[in-house]
Design a protein around this motif. Sequence first.
Motif, PDB file in Angstrom:
ATOM      1  N   ASP A 271      -7.953   7.152   1.843  1.00  0.00           N
ATOM      2  CA  ASP A 271      -9.422   7.135   1.857  1.00  0.00           C
ATOM      3  C   ASP A 271      -9.988   7.558   3.223  1.00  0.00           C
ATOM      4  OD1 ASP A 271      -8.323   4.857   2.873  1.00  0.00           O
ATOM      5  OD2 ASP A 271      -9.622   3.448   1.810  1.00  0.00           O
ATOM      6  N   SER A 550      -4.144   3.615   0.926  1.00  0.00           N
ATOM      7  CA  SER A 550      -5.567   3.636   1.300  1.00  0.00           C
ATOM      8  C   SER A 550      -5.827   2.440   2.218  1.00  0.00           C
ATOM      9  CB  SER A 550      -6.453   3.550   0.056  1.00  0.00           C
ATOM     10  OG  SER A 550      -6.411   2.236  -0.453  1.00  0.00           O
ATOM     11  N   GLU A 552      -8.206   0.408   1.988  1.00  0.00           N
ATOM     12  CA  GLU A 552      -8.582  -0.740   1.151  1.00  0.00           C
ATOM     13  C   GLU A 552      -7.345  -1.494   0.659  1.00  0.00           C
ATOM     14  OE1 GLU A 552     -11.343  -2.382   0.832  1.00  0.00           O
ATOM     15  OE2 GLU A 552     -11.934  -0.873   2.295  1.00  0.00           O
ATOM     16  N   GLN A 553      -6.342  -0.695   0.208  1.00  0.00           N
ATOM     17  CA  GLN A 553      -5.075  -1.306  -0.244  1.00  0.00           C
ATOM     18  C   GLN A 553      -4.442  -2.109   0.906  1.00  0.00           C
ATOM     19  OE1 GLN A 553      -2.989   2.248  -1.512  1.00  0.00           O
ATOM     20  NE2 GLN A 553      -1.969   1.100  -3.134  1.00  0.00           N
ATOM     21  N   ARG A 555      -5.855  -3.359   3.516  1.00  0.00           N
ATOM     22  CA  ARG A 555      -6.639  -4.560   3.855  1.00  0.00           C
ATOM     23  C   ARG A 555      -6.331  -5.700   2.884  1.00  0.00           C
ATOM     24  NH1 ARG A 555     -12.440  -3.915   6.184  1.00  0.00           N
ATOM     25  NH2 ARG A 555     -13.024  -4.357   4.047  1.00  0.00           N
ATOM     26  N   ALA A 556      -6.190  -5.340   1.619  1.00  0.00           N
ATOM     27  CA  ALA A 556      -5.911  -6.373   0.615  1.00  0.00           C
ATOM     28  C   ALA A 556      -4.543  -7.015   0.900  1.00  0.00           C
ATOM     29  CB  ALA A 556      -5.934  -5.752  -0.775  1.00  0.00           C
TER      30      ALA A 556
END
Length: 580
Positions: A271, A550, A552-553, A555-556
């Motif tokens: 991303d 990504s 986001e991935q 961070r999760a």
Amino acid sequence: MSKLENIILKGITASGGVSVGKAFLLDDDDICLIYREIPKNARENEKKRFDDAIEKTRQEFKEIYNKINDILGENYAHIADTHILILDDMNMRKDVYKLIEEGSNAEYAIFKVMDKVIRSFESIKDDYFKERKVDIQEVAKKILTNLLGKRKRSFRDLKENSIVVAHNLTPADTVTIKEKLIKGFITDVGGKTSHTAIMAQGLGIPAVVGLKVVSSQIKTGDTIILNGNTGEVILNPSAELLEKYQKEYDRQNEVIKELKKLKDLPIETLDKRSVLIFANIDNPDEVSSVLNNEAKGIGLYRTEFMYFNRNSIPCEQEHFEAYYRVVKEMSGYPTTIRTVDLGGDKLAKFGLLKLGREQNPFLGLRAIRLCLKYPDDIFIPQLRGILRASAFGKVRLMYPMISGLDELRDANKILQDVKQDLRKTNISFDEDMEVGTMIEIPSAAVIMDMIAKEVDFVSIGTNDLIQYTLAVDRINENVANIYNPMHPAVLRLIKHIIDNAHKEKIEVGMCGEMAGDPYYTPILLGFGLDEFSVSPFQVLKIKKVICGVSFEQARAISAKILKCGDKESISKIVSAIQMI
Ligand code: PEP
Ligand code: MG
């Protein structure tokens, strides 16, 4: 000793990859003794040969005595004293002379006399005397080595692909290793972040450490398969195993070829979050490999290697010349020069740096502490060299082992004075040179909010941060199993450092070995790490992970991992990361 075959030994993985080669023992103790009859007219000469070897051995023990005395103090130096006493034992001499007069060669005579003494010690039921036999063996070995004209092996003796086997490789040993024929390291001692490990990664060769007694089981010339991915060392393997590993070696080269295809791509997540990948170096010769692997800067230039294997402290001009070379070759990419981090296991041997005995060298007079104690001799010449080099490219200056604000301010005060001196004498330097610090002591991590207000950047030194947070000696193989980058306390500290630095708009790098392990990349990325500084050979591996996930991935994943308190729950998440 009969040849051991197909023996699998398990140690600690220190640098990844697989290789096959012949064992090369740095200290080869094999001494072959045979009886030779010495003609009557040559026996006086043979006695003289023996006397000369004794004299040479005495000199060597004296040197050892002085070295131990300088570094550890007199109590420890007595070890060498004991050896000199054994050497001077007149009864031993008389017995050797007698055998030579009867026709024996000197080597055999020493062996016979010493062997008799050792056997008599063995028969005494007292542990103290039993132990003394080790001293006698040591003395006998030294005399025989001198008689036979043996020397410590040198890497120049290498003739074929070789794996260096040693009890321990000190930074001073490894700094001389540039030999292309060296395909790996194996040592008895050490952990994942020992300098043997760091050096092997810098050279892009596998290493397995902490094998305890491996150096006494392997002989020079034995065939070795070294698997730096699993920590396995296979001694004199069968043809079948050799074939299997040859295939693995070929596969490894294929992976490297694949990674090279990533070279021209931007370093960004799926991303489009950009991240920096820099490289760590120990000396200017490594810049070519930094550039070949397309690292966009040097995140850690360890300067202590300039201090090894010499008798004097490097002067300002030497500092300048080394840094100038690196900065020029990096042509505009940043070079982060760390002021010297001597102490701990990185000991130099001269003048001021004979530190005397330290009970806990990793907690002792190390790094910035040493620089602040000896500003004129150590710190200022280096700062002047760094500042002068800053006129020729982008230099960032970084302090090691800062534990709090006072040290940081003391170091900065000296830096300001040095700058003022340079200005007065019209010596150019970069007035905007960034100054940062390693965060590798928990106290500094905890007060990151305060430190962030007084620096331009920080870099997390996980090798030491983990050692000090978990109270685990980073080079001790006996506790290597509890040296754990994924310990929740370590992960929380890292997150705390990044968050607090970001609040002050300070960029955070990481130059400890954790940054170079692709296994941890998504977690660190998710924490918001801005710069990964890794061995040049790891750059593309880390890039591959970054480009394949990504933000986001990531961070999760990192949010989940922060909630875990035990190994089992962490390993569940880690298995999920491996699926990515
Ligand atoms: C560290 O401690 O993580 C680090 C990079 O410094 P060194 O290994 O030189 O102590
Ligand atoms: Mg460190």
